[in-house]
Design an enzyme around this catalytic site. Structure first.
Site, short mmCIF file in Angstrom:
data_model
loop_
_atom_site.label_atom_id
_atom_site.label_comp_id
_atom_site.label_asym_id
_atom_site.label_seq_id
_atom_site.Cartn_x
_atom_site.Cartn_y
_atom_site.Cartn_z
N HIS A 146 6.82 -49.93 4.80
CA HIS A 146 6.99 -49.02 3.66
C HIS A 146 7.06 -47.57 4.11
O HIS A 146 6.64 -47.23 5.23
CB HIS A 146 5.83 -49.19 2.67
CG HIS A 146 5.96 -50.42 1.81
ND1 HIS A 146 5.55 -51.66 2.25
CD2 HIS A 146 6.45 -50.59 0.57
CE1 HIS A 146 5.80 -52.55 1.30
NE2 HIS A 146 6.34 -51.92 0.27
N LYS A 150 2.90 -44.29 0.99
CA LYS A 150 2.21 -45.41 0.34
C LYS A 150 0.72 -45.37 0.69
O LYS A 150 0.35 -45.19 1.85
CB LYS A 150 2.83 -46.74 0.79
CG LYS A 150 2.27 -47.93 0.05
CD LYS A 150 3.10 -49.18 0.32
CE LYS A 150 2.51 -50.41 -0.36
NZ LYS A 150 2.37 -50.26 -1.82
#
Ligand code: NAP
Length: 257
Positions: A146, A150
């Site tokens: 990601h 995040k």
């Protein structure tokens, strides 16, 4: 001609909400009849309301799509279901008590409600295919990747994948029985003996690879979300599906055959 589905979107200025506005405007049998935001106003010809109760009264929608924050989403979902308006909820972070309350209202009022923490159809299929493969492979490593903003690791999707795999996979502690990490964390997180690895890099959006290994072969199942439009097919499918629902569904995997 079929009647258009009248839709209200909460959170239209957000990253997800603005994509949802574009999606609804591009589908011929969808009609955007109202928006719920913190500020009053008009967006094109579409009125913006600061309160869902006024919005429902004025616009008489079929479906509310909520892409906001948990506190607002719970109020929106509750108000819609109490008024007999169907709900498609993409907002994450609602507590289990709040989800149970929405479920209760949906069932009691016989009003369809779909709550989907991941609208990417490919991500849901990746989880389902991984669960299928786990019947034949005991050794699996999940690699989720990601963007570096995040906050949580591993991702909710990686945990959900591991839970689905666990339903089919014979429990096994993977790797060499005497393996030793010379650098802590190098083998990733342990979930029922399988390993989950989290990569965080600028440039990434949301990606996951599930690798199965057996004698002389590996099988890799991978999904990539390159931007938030990847979630819109799932939002569209949820709106269409909720129109024929009179109860509660949690998770897109439950509305895909
Ligand atoms: P975002 O860009 O921060 O958008 C949230 C929007 O909601 C903002 O415009 C915010 O306005 C607005 N908002 C906050 N309180 C409100 C209220 N009371 N009434 C109306 N609007 C309100 O976040 P995002 O990335 O779009 O994500 C939105 C939600 O979707 C999050 O819960 C996220 O985790 C979830 N999500 C779900 C999926 C999925 O597949 N289901 C995928 C991605 C994200 P202000 O900026 O003025 O506060």
């Amino acid at each position: 001609m079929n009647k258009k589905i009248r839709i209200v979107i909460a959170g239209p200025r957000g990253k997800m909400g603005s994509e949802a506005v574009n999606m609804v405007n591009s589908v011929s049998n969808f009609e955007l009849v109202g928006l719920i935001d913190k500020k009053h106003g008009v967006n094109g010809n579409v009125p913006i309301f600061t309160d869902i109760v006024d919005c429902i009264k004025e616009t008489k929608p079929d479906v509310l799509v909520d892409l906001t924050v948990p506190e607002a989403a719970f109020y929106h979902g509750k108000s819609a279901l109490q008024a007999g308006i169907k709900v498609v909820m993409g907002t994450t972070g609602l507590t289990s008590e709040e989800l149970n309350e929405l479920k209760r209202l949906s069932i009691e009022n016989k009003t369809g409600c779909i709550i989907a923490p991941n609208f990417a159809i490919g991500a849901v299929l990746m989880m389902k295919f991984s669960q299928m493969a786990a019947k034949y492979y005991q050794d699996v490593e999940i690699l989720e990747m990601h963007h570096d903003q995040k906050l949580d690791a591993p991702s909710g999707t990686a945990i959900k994948t591991a839970e689905m795999i666990k339903l089919e996979r014979m429990a096994k502690k993977q790797g060499h029985p005497n393996e030793k990490e010379n650098l802590k964390g190098s083998r990733g997180a342990d979930f029922d003996g399988m390993r989950i690895h989290s990569v965080r890099l600028p440039g990434l959006v949301a990606h996951q690879q599930v690798m199965f290994g057996s004698t002389g072969e590996t099988l890799t199942i991978r999904h990539d979300s390159y931007n938030r439009t990847s979630f819109m097919t799932g939002v569209k499918l949820s709106v269409e599906t909720v129109m024929n629902l009179d109860d509660y569904v949690y998770g897109l995997e439950n509305i895909i055959d």
